[in-house]
Enzyme design. Structure first.
Site, mmCIF file in Angstrom:
data_model
loop_
_atom_site.group_PDB
_atom_site.id
_atom_site.type_symbol
_atom_site.label_atom_id
_atom_site.label_comp_id
_atom_site.label_asym_id
_atom_site.label_seq_id
_atom_site.Cartn_x
_atom_site.Cartn_y
_atom_site.Cartn_z
ATOM 1 N N TYR A 69 0.843 -1.210 0.000
ATOM 2 C CA TYR A 69 0.000 0.000 0.000
ATOM 3 C C TYR A 69 0.869 1.248 0.000
ATOM 4 O O TYR A 69 0.700 2.161 -0.826
ATOM 5 C CB TYR A 69 -0.923 -0.011 1.227
ATOM 6 C CG TYR A 69 -1.479 1.359 1.575
ATOM 7 C CD1 TYR A 69 -2.433 1.971 0.752
ATOM 8 C CD2 TYR A 69 -1.040 2.053 2.712
ATOM 9 C CE1 TYR A 69 -2.927 3.241 1.059
ATOM 10 C CE2 TYR A 69 -1.530 3.317 3.020
ATOM 11 C CZ TYR A 69 -2.472 3.902 2.195
ATOM 12 O OH TYR A 69 -2.954 5.152 2.494
ATOM 13 N N LYS A 76 1.263 4.349 -2.761
ATOM 14 C CA LYS A 76 1.003 5.769 -2.438
ATOM 15 C C LYS A 76 2.267 6.595 -2.713
ATOM 16 O O LYS A 76 2.189 7.721 -3.218
ATOM 17 C CB LYS A 76 0.562 5.926 -0.985
ATOM 18 C CG LYS A 76 -0.817 5.372 -0.670
ATOM 19 C CD LYS A 76 -1.953 6.054 -1.433
ATOM 20 C CE LYS A 76 -2.202 7.469 -0.978
ATOM 21 N NZ LYS A 76 -3.418 8.045 -1.654
HETATM 22 P P1 NAD Z 1 -11.385 4.461 1.881
HETATM 23 O O1 NAD Z 1 -10.835 3.134 1.490
HETATM 24 O O2 NAD Z 1 -12.359 4.566 2.997
HETATM 25 O O3 NAD Z 1 -12.068 5.172 0.623
HETATM 26 C C1 NAD Z 1 -11.510 5.147 -0.665
HETATM 27 C C2 NAD Z 1 -12.584 5.569 -1.643
HETATM 28 O O4 NAD Z 1 -12.020 5.584 -2.955
HETATM 29 C C3 NAD Z 1 -13.789 4.627 -1.681
HETATM 30 O O5 NAD Z 1 -14.987 5.351 -1.687
HETATM 31 C C4 NAD Z 1 -13.599 3.870 -2.999
HETATM 32 O O6 NAD Z 1 -14.831 3.447 -3.571
HETATM 33 C C5 NAD Z 1 -12.925 4.929 -3.840
HETATM 34 N N1 NAD Z 1 -12.125 4.350 -4.942
HETATM 35 C C6 NAD Z 1 -11.264 3.310 -4.861
HETATM 36 N N2 NAD Z 1 -10.732 3.057 -6.086
HETATM 37 C C7 NAD Z 1 -11.260 3.985 -6.929
HETATM 38 C C8 NAD Z 1 -11.085 4.273 -8.309
HETATM 39 N N3 NAD Z 1 -10.270 3.523 -9.081
HETATM 40 N N4 NAD Z 1 -11.773 5.296 -8.854
HETATM 41 C C9 NAD Z 1 -12.617 6.039 -8.099
HETATM 42 N N5 NAD Z 1 -12.841 5.808 -6.792
HETATM 43 C C10 NAD Z 1 -12.153 4.798 -6.209
HETATM 44 O O7 NAD Z 1 -10.098 5.372 2.159
HETATM 45 P P2 NAD Z 1 -9.919 6.583 3.170
HETATM 46 O O8 NAD Z 1 -9.461 6.052 4.467
HETATM 47 O O9 NAD Z 1 -11.103 7.451 3.084
HETATM 48 O O10 NAD Z 1 -8.657 7.302 2.483
HETATM 49 C C11 NAD Z 1 -8.830 8.311 1.493
HETATM 50 C C12 NAD Z 1 -7.467 8.784 1.038
HETATM 51 O O11 NAD Z 1 -6.736 9.278 2.152
HETATM 52 C C13 NAD Z 1 -6.599 7.670 0.431
HETATM 53 O O12 NAD Z 1 -5.890 8.220 -0.641
HETATM 54 C C14 NAD Z 1 -5.658 7.280 1.556
HETATM 55 O O13 NAD Z 1 -4.442 6.803 1.043
HETATM 56 C C15 NAD Z 1 -5.485 8.599 2.258
HETATM 57 N N6 NAD Z 1 -5.179 8.552 3.691
HETATM 58 C C16 NAD Z 1 -5.926 7.795 4.548
HETATM 59 C C17 NAD Z 1 -5.652 7.805 5.915
HETATM 60 C C18 NAD Z 1 -6.467 7.005 6.904
HETATM 61 O O14 NAD Z 1 -6.098 6.937 8.084
HETATM 62 N N7 NAD Z 1 -7.564 6.385 6.513
HETATM 63 C C19 NAD Z 1 -4.604 8.594 6.398
HETATM 64 C C20 NAD Z 1 -3.844 9.354 5.489
HETATM 65 C C21 NAD Z 1 -4.161 9.326 4.144
HETATM 66 O O1 DAU Z 2 -0.826 6.278 8.663
HETATM 67 C C1 DAU Z 2 -1.858 6.531 7.752
HETATM 68 C C2 DAU Z 2 -2.481 5.227 7.325
HETATM 69 O O2 DAU Z 2 -3.245 4.766 8.427
HETATM 70 C C3 DAU Z 2 -3.339 5.352 6.080
HETATM 71 O O3 DAU Z 2 -2.527 5.722 4.992
HETATM 72 C C4 DAU Z 2 -4.033 4.020 5.773
HETATM 73 O O4 DAU Z 2 -4.908 4.176 4.674
HETATM 74 C C5 DAU Z 2 -4.831 3.622 7.002
HETATM 75 O O5 DAU Z 2 -5.438 2.353 6.780
HETATM 76 C C6 DAU Z 2 -3.933 3.554 8.226
HETATM 77 O O6 DAU Z 2 -2.978 2.474 8.124
HETATM 78 P P1 DAU Z 2 -2.623 1.539 9.377
HETATM 79 O O7 DAU Z 2 -2.089 0.257 8.878
HETATM 80 O O8 DAU Z 2 -1.807 2.273 10.382
HETATM 81 O O9 DAU Z 2 -4.105 1.384 9.999
HETATM 82 P P2 DAU Z 2 -4.900 0.118 10.595
HETATM 83 O O10 DAU Z 2 -6.150 0.661 11.217
HETATM 84 O O11 DAU Z 2 -5.024 -0.990 9.610
HETATM 85 O O12 DAU Z 2 -3.939 -0.354 11.755
HETATM 86 C C7 DAU Z 2 -3.576 0.534 12.810
HETATM 87 C C8 DAU Z 2 -2.594 -0.228 13.708
HETATM 88 O O13 DAU Z 2 -3.311 -1.253 14.390
HETATM 89 C C9 DAU Z 2 -1.480 -0.908 12.953
HETATM 90 O O14 DAU Z 2 -0.296 -0.849 13.739
HETATM 91 C C10 DAU Z 2 -1.953 -2.352 12.833
HETATM 92 C C11 DAU Z 2 -2.769 -2.556 14.095
HETATM 93 N N1 DAU Z 2 -3.911 -3.502 13.979
HETATM 94 C C12 DAU Z 2 -4.786 -3.316 12.961
HETATM 95 C C13 DAU Z 2 -5.866 -4.169 12.822
HETATM 96 C C14 DAU Z 2 -6.842 -4.004 11.672
HETATM 97 C C15 DAU Z 2 -4.076 -4.480 14.935
HETATM 98 O O15 DAU Z 2 -3.276 -4.627 15.878
HETATM 99 N N2 DAU Z 2 -5.146 -5.327 14.798
HETATM 100 C C16 DAU Z 2 -6.047 -5.233 13.767
HETATM 101 O O16 DAU Z 2 -6.983 -6.050 13.688
#
Ligand code: NAD
Ligand code: DAU
Length: 355
Positions: A159, A163
């Site tokens: 992932y 990115k």
């Molecule tokens: P998410 O997985 O909840 O949502 C992603 C969205 O993108 C979904 O609605 C999906 O349908 C859409 N999508 C996926 N592929 C697509 C495509 N080919 N064309 C159009 N739409 C598409 O993700 P999120 O957590 O909301 O993250 C959004 C953005 O922020 C991502 O770029 C992610 O890398 C970034 N980000 C997330 C976090 C986090 O903690 N969740 C932190 C920092 C950055």
């Molecule tokens: O740092 C930003 C990122 O944060 C975003 O870019 C990603 O899209 C987002 O998914 C998130 O990534 P993480 O891998 O940090 O998030 P996640 O919620 O999957 O996991 C958070 C932490 O918790 C990580 O250290 C893994 C741990 N974990 C996660 C899951 C799902 C567990 O211990 N148990 C679990 O079941």
């Protein structure tokens, strides 16, 4: 004036669209493929709002992109669309390459052609804001300084690598083609409408369902948590005042070990919805096999966005987490709807237990 938002039916994108339309009358065209993570229920409050135009489609579709840009003439594009879950990228990275790398490339090319057709103020003020992650910087040791914008890119998961690739493409389209871009790299978000494959919503969901709360490895991995509404306010600040071609780290100076986060969630749930047997939800904590290549620590140095743009988070971890738990308790139907079907297959594959 119109914004084109991609991925606006996901967790963060839908928050951005809801907040944007709560504060502005500028319409939003929302392009989302509606993968398993995209959910129109996240936008239900906008169903009758003419300022929100939803289009189901792929950022990798050049014809669709060209048509949308030409029809709606947006003054900015904000790109949230991505595959976002690290564990899924470990099981298979195809979709991550397609959307995060190839999709970003197609979007850049479509936006470049559109921007090239603009003139005068429209051309001068146009922006493409690319939403990225702190995971591109790799993993920190306990004594390392937090990630600054000048840190080397050292992505460790499939992932994060996709990115990082997308960030490099965005950078190159600015340096080579002059495309007016902005990139944001944010830490871990949490809040309402968070898909329950990620740690915080998964733990809340499993706790209430009486299931094990899976902690990978020793649970001492550190993440830097930010309430989703604060991420969206930061993106608005960068869109409004960010310097072209610059990257901005976004975070709340809020590092927590995973085990501490899970214990805090259990305490909140114990207070808000006690278990019927009087025991703590913490008794459901279970240590499971670690994530392969698991990054040990992320931490964001947010001084650039604070000093240049005056942005600050509104929520502390305590206020944000309490709001989040309350939201999940009040929105059990949303959780039930997204945890059927394909979600159950994922949990079975990842955790090896029939859901
Ligand atoms: P998410 O997985 O909840 O949502 C992603 C969205 O993108 C979904 O609605 C999906 O349908 C859409 N999508 C996926 N592929 C697509 C495509 N080919 N064309 C159009 N739409 C598409 O993700 P999120 O957590 O909301 O993250 C959004 C953005 O922020 C991502 O770029 C992610 O890398 C970034 N980000 C997330 C976090 C986090 O903690 N969740 C932190 C920092 C950055
Ligand atoms: O740092 C930003 C990122 O944060 C975003 O870019 C990603 O899209 C987002 O998914 C998130 O990534 P993480 O891998 O940090 O998030 P996640 O919620 O999957 O996991 C958070 C932490 O918790 C990580 O250290 C893994 C741990 N974990 C996660 C899951 C799902 C567990 O211990 N148990 C679990 O079941």
């Amino acid at each position: 004036m119109t914004l084109l938002v991609t991925g606006g039916a996901g967790f963060i994108g839908s928050c951005f669209v809801r907040d944007w339309l709560a504060q502005s009358d500028e319409p939003v065209v929302n392009l989302d493929k509606l993968t398993y993570a995209g959910n129109l229920a996240n936008l239900a409050g906008l169903a009758a709002d003419a300022r929100h135009v939803f289009v189901q489609g792929d950022i990798g579709d050049p014809t669709l992109l060209a048509g949308l840009l030409s029809q709606h003439q947006p003054r900015a594009v904000v790109n949230f669309a991505a595959e976002s879950h690290v564990d899924r990228s470990i099981h298979g990275a195809d979709d991550f390459i397609q959307t995060n790398v190839v999709g970003t490339f197609r979007l850049l090319e479509a936006v470049r052609a559109y921007w090239g057709s603009l003139q005068g103020d429209a051309r001068q003020h146009f922006r493409l804001l690319h939403v990225s992650t702190d995971e591109v910087y790799g993993s920190l040791s306990a004594s390392d300084a937090a990630f600054a914008e000048t840190n080397r890119y050292e992505p460790n998961s499939p992932y994060a690598a996709t990115k990082a690739a997308s960030d490099h493409l965005v950078r190159a389209w600015h340096h080579t083609h002059g495309l007016p871009v902005l990139t944001t790299n944010c830490s871990n978000n949490y809040g309402p409408y968070h898909f329950p494959e990620k740690l915080i919503p998964l733990v809340i969901h499993h706790a209430l369902a009486g299931k094990p709360l899976p902690i990978y490895g020793d649970g001492q991995q550190v993440r830097d948590w930010l309430y989703v509404g604060d991420h969206c306010s930061a993106i608005r600040a960068v869109l409004a005042g960010g310097r072209l071609g610059e990257t901005y780290n976004i975070g709340g100076w809020n590092e927590k070990a995973n085990l501490e986060v899970v214990h805090t969630l259990c305490r909140l749930l114990d207070a808000m919805q006690p278990r019927s047997d009087g025991q703590s939800y913490a008794t459901q904590i279970t240590f499971v096999t670690d994530r392969p290549g698991h990054d040990r620590r992320y931490a964001i140095d947010a001084r650039k966005i604070e000093q240049e743009l005056g942005w600050r988070p509104a929520e502390t971890f305590e206020t944000g987490l309490a709001k989040t738990v309350r939201w999940y308790l009040d929105n059990a139907q949303w959780v039930q709807d997204v945890t059927s079907g394909a979600y159950r297959d994922w949990v079975g594959q990842q955790y090896g237990n029939p859901p």
